[in-house]
Design a protein around this motif. Structure first.
Motif, PDB file in Angstrom:
ATOM      1  N   PHE A 215       0.835  -1.202   0.000  1.00  0.00           N
ATOM      2  CA  PHE A 215       0.000   0.000   0.000  1.00  0.00           C
ATOM      3  C   PHE A 215       0.876   1.262   0.000  1.00  0.00           C
ATOM      4  N   HIS A 216       1.957   1.207  -0.805  1.00  0.00           N
ATOM      5  CA  HIS A 216       2.992   2.241  -0.751  1.00  0.00           C
ATOM      6  C   HIS A 216       2.497   3.612  -1.210  1.00  0.00           C
ATOM      7  N   ASP A 217       1.530   3.639  -2.145  1.00  0.00           N
ATOM      8  CA  ASP A 217       1.078   4.933  -2.662  1.00  0.00           C
ATOM      9  C   ASP A 217      -0.296   5.344  -2.127  1.00  0.00           C
ATOM     10  N   GLY A 218      -0.849   4.533  -1.244  1.00  0.00           N
ATOM     11  CA  GLY A 218      -2.141   4.871  -0.656  1.00  0.00           C
ATOM     12  C   GLY A 218      -3.320   4.720  -1.590  1.00  0.00           C
ATOM     13  N   LYS A 219      -3.112   4.083  -2.752  1.00  0.00           N
ATOM     14  CA  LYS A 219      -4.185   3.894  -3.720  1.00  0.00           C
ATOM     15  C   LYS A 219      -4.660   2.438  -3.699  1.00  0.00           C
ATOM     16  N   PRO A 220      -5.944   2.196  -3.961  1.00  0.00           N
ATOM     17  CA  PRO A 220      -6.433   0.819  -4.002  1.00  0.00           C
ATOM     18  C   PRO A 220      -5.720  -0.001  -5.074  1.00  0.00           C
ATOM     19  N   VAL A 221      -5.635  -1.283  -4.836  1.00  0.00           N
ATOM     20  CA  VAL A 221      -5.051  -2.208  -5.804  1.00  0.00           C
ATOM     21  C   VAL A 221      -5.776  -2.067  -7.139  1.00  0.00           C
TER      22      VAL A 221
END
Length: 355
Positions: A215-221
């Motif tokens: 979850f490095h960029d805080g965006k959903p998969v």
């Protein structure tokens, strides 16, 4: 692999109470109307905050163990299978499931093989207890006698957007459990077969392949974006991938059927993943000539794709309806990123007492 003296002694499932319909998701603006029509899903179950994958898996496991009639000391192995986040980082959910569902001092392992996780875990467990039947006694009867396989996933924002992570798949929450035993059960495992094609590995890795942390960029998969990148790298990439998938699935299915001394026409039931309407009609029902009434697919449209658990949860549903009869053969088929396919063929011996 042809199996002797390997049985399904218990099945269980756990489905959260909250229902979120696809119609409501469209009205809420979280799911596209076009995707809703094309994919055919009607609803998902949504886990509460405390219903993590392992918590639900443990509940399903307790049900399967109770139904099996086996004691904790009978279990030489617990295998927990999953796809998404399991409620904590740097943790061993298999041991949580073991402690909560069965206890004992057997080994506990985790399998993460995408949507094929559940059936892959079944084959791992089968191999484990079959190889140890003649080993040091864990019970008075001697040797390893049973294994518990569980699956469990809760697909939650902000990490996982169940409606948009993949263009043709909607993800529902739930868990399943299956008990394998060498001492008897209501169904005999006639065969299992697995096959991999690692050339398809990049399909779900995507262009930006490596990250420093989850979850490095805080965006959903975004699985859809990863697939688009790889499938559009040249003109024939999509057709090549489909051809490989078809070839490998056909090969593993035929291997499992041959090892079970049957063919597809000689089977009565077929349990597959709860994929979209187009995928199922093209890849299963149409390609194999399956009658939808011999599957649990219509029921699955109210639950969507439950990670690696569709087949085990589907088997539980099939037996709970009381439809399989002694002598019937059941095919359970899975496919997961990596890519890997697993097929199991079961022979119904009796109607379980809990039906």
């Amino acid at each position: 692999m042809r199996w002797e003296n390997l049985y399904v002694a218990g099945l269980g499932a756990y489905l959260p109470e909250q229902v979120y319909t696809a119609e409501q998701a469209v009205a809420d603006g979280v799911y596209g109307a076009g995707e809703c029509e094309a994919n055919g899903y009607r609803a998902v179950r949504v886990a509460a905050d405390h219903e993590t994958g392992p918590v639900m898996a443990a509940a399903a496991g307790r049900q399967a163990v109770e139904r099996s009639g086996l004691a904790a000391d009978d279990f030489d192995l617990v295998v927990h299978a999953s796809v998404g986040h399991q409620g904590q980082d740097v943790w061993t959910p298999a041991h949580y499931v073991q402690n909560e569902a069965v206890g004992g001092n057997g080994a506990a392992l985790e399998v993460r093989q995408g949507s094929n996780s559940g059936l892959a875990a079944v084959e791992v467990a089968a191999s484990w207890i079959a190889a140890r039947q003649g080993g040091a006694s864990r019970t008075e009867s001697g040797g390893a006698t049973a294994a518990l396989v569980t699956t469990g996933d809760a697909f939650k924002l902000p990490y996982w957007d169940r409606w948009k992570a993949d263009e043709q798949v909607v993800y529902g929450d739930g868990a399943g459990a299956l008990v394998l035993s060498t001492r008897g059960g209501f169904a005999k495992v006639r065969s299992t077969a697995s096959r991999a094609d690692s050339s398809l590995e990049p399909l779900y890795r995507g262009e930006d392949a490596w990250t420093a942390a989850p979850f490095h960029d805080g965006k959903p998969v975004d699985l859809a974006a990863r697939k688009r990148h790889w499938l559009t790298r040249h003109e024939g990439a999509y057709d090549e991938a489909i051809a490989r998938i078809n070839q490998n699935f056909g090969a593993v299915l035929q291997t499992a059927l041959a090892d079970a001394d049957t063919d597809l026409a000689g089977t009565q039931w077929f349990v597959h993943a709860n994929m979209s309407k187009t995928i199922v009609q093209w890849g299963f029902h149409g390609a194999l000539g399956l009658d939808p009434e011999t599957t649990v697919y219509d029921w699955g449209l109210d639950h969507a794709h439950m990670g690696g658990g569709d087949q085990i949860i589907g088997l539980n549903r099939l037996f709970e309806t009381g439809r399989p009869k002694p002598g019937d053969l059941i095919v359970a088929a899975g496919a997961g990123i990596g890519f890997m396919w697993t097929v199991a063929v079961l022979e119904v011996l009796d109607s379980p007492q809990w039906v």
